[in-house]
Design an enzyme around this catalytic site. Sequence first.
Site, mmCIF file in Angstrom:
data_model
loop_
_atom_site.group_PDB
_atom_site.id
_atom_site.type_symbol
_atom_site.label_atom_id
_atom_site.label_comp_id
_atom_site.label_asym_id
_atom_site.label_seq_id
_atom_site.Cartn_x
_atom_site.Cartn_y
_atom_site.Cartn_z
ATOM 1 C CD GLU A 197 -2.847 5.651 -5.790
ATOM 2 O OE1 GLU A 197 -2.966 6.342 -4.753
ATOM 3 O OE2 GLU A 197 -3.620 4.735 -6.096
ATOM 4 C CD GLU A 224 -2.939 1.041 0.051
ATOM 5 O OE1 GLU A 224 -3.187 2.100 -0.558
ATOM 6 O OE2 GLU A 224 -3.459 -0.045 -0.250
#
Length: 178
Positions: free
Chosen positions: A112, A105
């Site tokens: 991102e 994550e």
Amino acid sequence: MICCTIFAALLGLFMRPFVRLRTNPLAWRPEHQPVVSDPPLRATGRLQSFSHAFAGLAFLVRNEPNMRIHLAAALSAVIAGLSLHLSLSEWRWFIFAIALVVAAEALNTAVEQACNAVTRGYHPAIKAAKDVAAGAVLISAIAAALIGATIFLPHVIPALASGNLPSRNWICGDPGDA
């Protein structure tokens, strides 16, 4: 084996002057200036690296709802593991599974953020990078679920079969106590 070690050492000595001339694009920070020579290792530099890492983790928890979901699932699984008295080897796998999902994550968020820094508009390569990073999180979450199943099911199935599960009163309290 010794020849390989000597060759690697000589190659390292030969390449060192060239490496010093090149700045490291992967170590970019706004306050960072290119360094011509290797700085000496200092404790303050190592501590600053830890502060950057903790700032990254704080950003991750603060800004990523999926990370909070992963942490809540991990906390509930840890509570279940404590109540089932897992063995040391089971805890090792359990910790590995949690770390796998959290690291995936974190890397997804890093990809991102880097992609968003390049452009907020649509670009097929940016979409592919974000999709692949999200897929890595999915793979790690599935692996963690399978690890959790192999750890918890051998403890839970015998309790289900024998009926030795905690009663509703243990979870909710005895209705006569109110």
